[in-house]
Every structure is written in structure tokens, then in C-alpha cells.
Design an enzyme around this catalytic site. Structure first.
Site, short mmCIF file in Angstrom:
data_model
loop_
_atom_site.label_atom_id
_atom_site.label_comp_id
_atom_site.label_asym_id
_atom_site.label_seq_id
_atom_site.Cartn_x
_atom_site.Cartn_y
_atom_site.Cartn_z
N HIS A 142 0.85 -1.18 0.00
CA HIS A 142 0.00 0.00 0.00
C HIS A 142 0.89 1.24 0.00
O HIS A 142 1.81 1.36 0.80
CB HIS A 142 -0.90 0.01 1.24
CG HIS A 142 -1.70 1.27 1.39
ND1 HIS A 142 -2.70 1.60 0.51
CD2 HIS A 142 -1.62 2.27 2.30
CE1 HIS A 142 -3.23 2.76 0.88
NE2 HIS A 142 -2.59 3.19 1.96
N GLY A 162 -2.32 11.65 3.46
CA GLY A 162 -2.04 12.67 2.46
C GLY A 162 -1.08 12.24 1.37
O GLY A 162 -0.51 13.09 0.67
N LYS A 163 -0.91 10.95 1.17
CA LYS A 163 0.02 10.46 0.14
C LYS A 163 -0.44 10.85 -1.26
O LYS A 163 0.35 11.34 -2.08
CB LYS A 163 0.17 8.94 0.24
CG LYS A 163 0.69 8.44 1.58
CD LYS A 163 0.89 6.93 1.59
CE LYS A 163 -0.41 6.16 1.45
NZ LYS A 163 -1.33 6.37 2.59
N ASP A 181 -2.08 4.08 -4.42
CA ASP A 181 -2.83 3.17 -3.55
C ASP A 181 -2.18 1.79 -3.44
O ASP A 181 -1.93 1.31 -2.35
CB ASP A 181 -4.28 3.02 -4.00
CG ASP A 181 -5.11 2.29 -2.96
OD1 ASP A 181 -5.05 2.69 -1.79
OD2 ASP A 181 -5.80 1.32 -3.32
N GLU A 206 -6.96 8.41 -6.37
CA GLU A 206 -8.16 8.67 -5.58
C GLU A 206 -7.89 9.82 -4.63
O GLU A 206 -6.95 9.79 -3.83
CB GLU A 206 -8.54 7.43 -4.76
CG GLU A 206 -9.74 7.68 -3.84
CD GLU A 206 -9.93 6.61 -2.79
OE1 GLU A 206 -10.82 6.77 -1.94
OE2 GLU A 206 -9.18 5.61 -2.83
N ARG A 247 17.18 15.28 13.39
CA ARG A 247 17.40 16.66 12.96
C ARG A 247 18.58 16.79 12.00
O ARG A 247 18.62 17.72 11.19
CB ARG A 247 17.65 17.56 14.18
CG ARG A 247 16.53 17.58 15.21
CD ARG A 247 15.38 18.47 14.81
NE ARG A 247 15.76 19.84 14.61
CZ ARG A 247 15.71 20.79 15.56
NH1 ARG A 247 15.34 20.47 16.80
NH2 ARG A 247 16.03 22.03 15.28
#
Length: 315
Positions: A142, A162-163, A181, A206, A247
């Protein structure tokens, strides 16, 4: 979960424009399951130890000229034993006409004979290359796969993180989509993975609240790509103030897919953070690392030199 794949012999015949000299009764159902091919040189001399009948067999000018010099009864005996191993098919290269004894034994043992005008080495190398890709170990994950500055980036993360939205922003910035997807990942070599989209959902994205869009028709054919090597995995996670995030980038992360280690970044997101720009920088930074330059290491070395030079000095 990985699957074992096969290729129909009829599909191979169509792909390489092979001529059918004799089709076995089970021709339509024969499947190729190994990528290697064999030239039965020693077998024609009667040596069958370590013989692998699962492979496609190829005979070229050398093999055919050897058998041609033999007596008819010797050819019959050789072909009788060879075809008794029921390999998937025999391909005759260079358009050489098969011996009558070959056709007789092929029919006796119900083994397919194919022909091509291509040189032996050419047909062997091209078919092996094709079978390596078609039979490669694979898995479906996925995520979203996009090409950014030539780097294949696999976006992973929870559903709804939010991919797909990041993929659309990358498309607007001139990059290309491979899969949304679901990503089919193939191991094409010991250290290389290639991703593509399942045919059913290829070129579609989608977007929640909008629905399904056709990327090729909305953004143009230049916005899509059939497949791409996976060079980097980016795991998108929701920002957690109690979580410590890297970081400097000195501690390189990797993820393993089908036994191949791929560099990995974990990117926390908050509302208003421009994920597409971050992905572009990640792609360029990954390319720099592959070319031998590591900005995090250079920065750390620079800081260490600075402190070493000032150690013991009065403020």
C-alpha cells in the site's frame, strides 16, 4: 506475501514472433517457470547428468550441424532421449529446418518445437531478460510511487495521511506518477526493486472529497510512467510533539523489501507543511548521497573541527 509467477508459452511465442513448427496437445496450457534457458550440447552427446528439463531448450547452428553429421538412426536415438524429458519447448534459431527425426520424436513425446530467424545468442539473451522481469519475485504494498528528479520515491503511511494529495502536488510541479494506492514491487536483481501499478488501477488517483481522477487525461501523458526503480522510501507520519525526530540525518534508516535494503526517511507532517517541496529535496539529497556527497556528514565534520580548534581557548 510473495507469489510464484509463470509465463504462458503462447505468450512468449507472441511476444518474440516465434514460428510454431509443431504444437503439443497441451500447448495452450504450458507455462514457463524458470528464467534460464539451455543449449543441449552435452545432451546431444548422451550426457544427461545435471540436466534441467524445466528450462526452454535452444538449438542453433552448432547443435544442428553436429546432429546433421550423424546417421539417421543416431539422430532418432538422440532426439528420442532428449524429448523424453518433456521440457516446455525447443526453439531452433537462425531459421534452420528441423530434421525429420526431430519432428517424429517431438510428436511421439508431445513436445512443442518453435523456430526463429534470430541468431542463437540474440534470442537466448532477449528471452532471458524478458523472463527475469516476468518471473521476478514480487509483492504488493500500500502506498504511492512517484518519480521525482529521476528518483523513484515510494510514499508510505496510514490511509488518509495525504500520500495521494502529495502525489498530485508533485504532478503539478512536473514530476511523474507510477502508482497510487497499490504498488506492485518486483525484485529484478540482488539489489534493485522496480515498482509499477496493477493494470486495473493504472494512471488513476483517488482524492478524498473529489473521487477518482485519470492522471493521463488530466495532466497529460508526460505525467505518468509505467514503472520505475524504487530508490527511496518516505514514511509519512502525523506530527507527535512527544516523539523525537532526526534533525541532522546522520543516522541513516533503511527498510527491507524482498530482501533488498532501501534508504528510508520518516517525515512528520503538520497542517501547512509543503510535503511536495520536502519530497523534492529528499530526492535530490538521496541522489547526492549516491554520488558520494553527504551534507549531514560534512556539517558534522565542520562542527567537530570548529570545536577542536577552539578547545582550551578563553572566551
Amino acid at each position: 506475501m510473495t507469489d510464484t509467477y509463470s509465463v504462458l508459452l503462447s505468450q512468449l511465442v507472441k511476444e518474440f514472433h516465434l514460428d510454431i513448427v509443431y504444437a503439443s496437445t497441451d500447448f495452450a496450457s504450458i507455462r514457463i517457470t524458470v528464467e534460464d534457458m539451455a543449449r543441449p550440447g552435452l545432451q546431444l552427446a548422451g550426457y544427461f547428468d545435471h540436466y534441467e528439463p524445466m528450462r526452454l531448450q535452444v538449438m542453433g547452428n552448432v547443435e544442428m550441424s553436429y546432429v546433421t553429421k550423424l546417421a539417421s538412426w543416431e539422430r532418432s536415438a538422440i532426439y528420442d532421449r532428449l524429448f523424453s524429458y518433456k521440457f516446455p519447448a525447443l526453439i531452433i534459431a537462425r531459421g534452420i529446418t528441423p530434421h525429420p527425426e526431430m519432428l517424429t520424436m517431438a510428436k511421439k513425446h508431445n513436445v512443442t518445437i518453435l523456430s526463429t530467424t534470430e541468431p542463437t545468442s540474440t534470442i537466448v539473451s532477449t528471452i532471458i531478460t524478458y523472463l527475469k522481469a516476468a518471473l521476478a519475485p514480487r509483492i504488493t504494498r500500500h502506498g504511492v510511487l512517484a518519480e521525482v528528479y529521476g528518483e523513484g520515491i515510494l510514499l508510505t503511511g496510514d490511509s488518509g495521511i495525504g500520500k495521494s494529495e502529495a502525489a498530485v502536488e508533485l504532478l503539478k510541479r512536473g514530476h511523474r506518477l507510477i502508482a497510487d494506492d497499490a504498488v506492485e514491487i518486483r525484485k529484478v536483481s540482488t539489489n534493485s526493486l522496480v515498482g509499477t501499478a496493477p493494470e486495473l488501477i493504472r494512471n488513476y488517483i483517488e482524492l478524498r472529497g473529489i473521487g477518482i481522477i485519470n492522471v493521463a487525461k488530466l495532466f497529460g501523458m508526460g505525467a505518468i510512467k509505467l514503472e520505475n526503480e524504487i530508490n527511496l522510501v518516505v514514511d509519512i507520519v502525523a506530527w507527535n510533539k512527544n516523539q523525537a525526530y532526526d534533525r541532522l540525518g546522520l543516522d541513516e534508516q533503511y527498510t527491507e523489501i524482498l530482501g533488498v535494503k532501501i534508504p528510508k526517511y520518516t517525515i512528520p507532517i503538520t497542517p501547512g507543511r509543503n510535503l511536495a517541496v520536502i519530497l523534492e529535496v529528499a530526492a535530490m539529497n538521496n541522489r547526492q548521497k549516491k554520488m558520494g556527497y553527504n551534507a549531514a556528514q560534512e556539517f558534522t565534520d565542520q562542527m567537530n573541527r570548529h570545536f577542536e580548534e577552539h578547545t582550551g581557548r578563553n572566551p
